[in-house]
Design an enzyme around this catalytic site. Structure first.
Site, PDB file in Angstrom:
ATOM      1  CG  ASP A  49      14.786  11.832 -15.419  1.00  0.00           C
ATOM      2  OD1 ASP A  49      14.441  12.573 -14.487  1.00  0.00           O
ATOM      3  OD2 ASP A  49      13.992  11.444 -16.296  1.00  0.00           O
ATOM      4  CE1 TYR A  54       8.936   8.297 -17.811  1.00  0.00           C
ATOM      5  CE2 TYR A  54      11.223   8.153 -17.110  1.00  0.00           C
ATOM      6  CZ  TYR A  54      10.163   8.895 -17.605  1.00  0.00           C
ATOM      7  OH  TYR A  54      10.338  10.230 -17.890  1.00  0.00           O
ATOM      8  CD  GLN A 180      12.508  15.476 -16.399  1.00  0.00           C
ATOM      9  OE1 GLN A 180      12.055  14.449 -16.887  1.00  0.00           O
ATOM     10  NE2 GLN A 180      13.306  15.456 -15.344  1.00  0.00           N
ATOM     11  N   PRO A 211      15.573  15.749 -26.109  1.00  0.00           N
ATOM     12  CG  PRO A 211      17.798  15.252 -25.639  1.00  0.00           C
ATOM     13  CD  PRO A 211      16.398  15.001 -25.146  1.00  0.00           C
ATOM     14  CG  LEU A 212      18.540  13.472 -29.674  1.00  0.00           C
ATOM     15  CD1 LEU A 212      19.295  12.156 -29.772  1.00  0.00           C
ATOM     16  CD2 LEU A 212      19.264  14.567 -30.443  1.00  0.00           C
ATOM     17  CB  ALA A 213      12.222  15.638 -31.698  1.00  0.00           C
ATOM     18  CD  GLN A 292      21.520   5.279 -29.005  1.00  0.00           C
ATOM     19  OE1 GLN A 292      21.220   4.214 -28.476  1.00  0.00           O
ATOM     20  NE2 GLN A 292      20.651   5.987 -29.705  1.00  0.00           N
TER      21      GLN A 292
END
Length: 323
Positions: A49, A54, A180, A211-213, A292
């Site tokens: 994505d 960006y 999205q 998803p992990l804020a 990661q």
């Protein structure tokens, strides 16, 4: 890796995908981006994505260069970009979804990527000043011209998505296939409530982000903002207040015993929670190093262990601030 249909379309996307927001250009150069993308692909990821805005276009350039160096066949991967904010100054170049901007913006994106077409294109935000019908026709024409295969929206209201879909239905145009939205333990109302009717009525698919804020759900911000993390990046000062939110920190501390009980990381637990929603086609992950990436992929192993009872405990832990 699991592969899920993108809504009612026939396209299958990896349940976990890899995105470039924040990291590309800010934390990753082409070499690191290539390493992370290779690790993701080795784990079965097929969706990458991106967005025009960006790093002001640099993120697309880096991903495009990495794809060329990796040498994958075009049929093996799915690439997206998103359009609205713009990267140039001018009345038809920023904060719009008018036809002139969209057609030029997608051409610019393809040039930066070095690709002939994008698999997915998103209207990055709704545009109150452009008629939805104009935007729908422009997205339809981009697909008809071979510039993209599917189109969708990002952070549109259910009413706006339905309006776009109905216009496309009425004029026999390509319909929006996916949305999205942000989705995590702290941000759930739009996905779980506002869009509820759209999954069945329109066959809407979701490619969810954050998803992990912004890293809050990893637990690494419980004692402040460590040096070198996104909270210290120039231009991301707005994140600092969120990362220092005491209510969210209390919730994360309540999640810790659950992660320890399952012998998984908080990140893996939180990603698995997002994957548990059957309406989520793919969860977009981010990383600044290949190790990661691999740690995030292990969330798929946690998913079958996430029982109704454990999910209920997680929901209760975050009930104070879940919105």
């Amino acid at each position: 890796m699991q592969y899920r249909r993108l809504g009612r379309s026939g396209l299958k996307v990896s349940a976990l995908s890899f995105g470039s927001w924040v990291t590309y250009s800010n934390q990753l150069d082409t070499k690191l981006a290539r390493e992370c993308m290779a690790a993701a692909r080795d784990a079965g990821v097929n969706f990458f994505d991106n967005a025009e805005v960006y790093a002001n276009g640099e993120s697309e350039r880096i991903m495009g260069q990495a794809l060329r160096e990796l040498g994958w066949s075009r049929e093996q991967y799915i690439v997206s970009s998103k359009f609205f904010w713009g990267i140039h100054e001018g009345p038809n170049l920023k904060n719009t979804l008018n036809r002139k901007y969209l057609l030029a913006a997608v051409d610019g994106s393809l040039k930066r990527f070095g690709l002939e077409y994008l698999d997915l294109i998103f209207c990055h935000r709704p545009d109150p000043e452009t008629p939805i019908e104009e935007t729908v026709w422009a997205m339809h024409d981009l697909i008809n011209r071979g510039k993209a295969l599917y189109w969708g929206t990002s952070e549109w209201s259910a009413e706006e998505i339905r309006a776009a879909w109905q216009i496309a239905e009425r004029h026999h145009l390509h319909k929006p296939v996916m949305e999205q939205p942000q989705y995590n333990l702290f941000a759930r109302k739009r996905v779980e409530q506002e869009y509820r009717r759209l999954y069945e009525d329109l066959g809407l698919g979701l490619t969810t982000w954050s998803p992990l804020a912004s890293g809050m759900l990893t637990g690494k911000y419980l004692d402040g903002i460590p040096a070198g993390t996104r909270g210290t990046l120039p231009g991301y000062e707005w994140l600092q207040e969120r990362l220092n939110d005491e209510a969210k920190k209390r919730a994360v501390k309540k999640l810790l015993p659950i992660a320890q009980e399952l012998e998984v990381t908080l990140a893996q637990l939180s990603l698995a929670w997002c994957l548990r929603n059957p309406h989520v086609s793919t969860v977009i992950t981010g990383a600044s190093r290949s190790a990661q990436v691999l740690e995030n992929m292990k969330a798929l192993e946690v998913l079958p262990r996430l029982t109704d009872e454990i999910a209920a405990r997680m929901n209760e832990a975050c009930s104070e601030i879940a919105g």
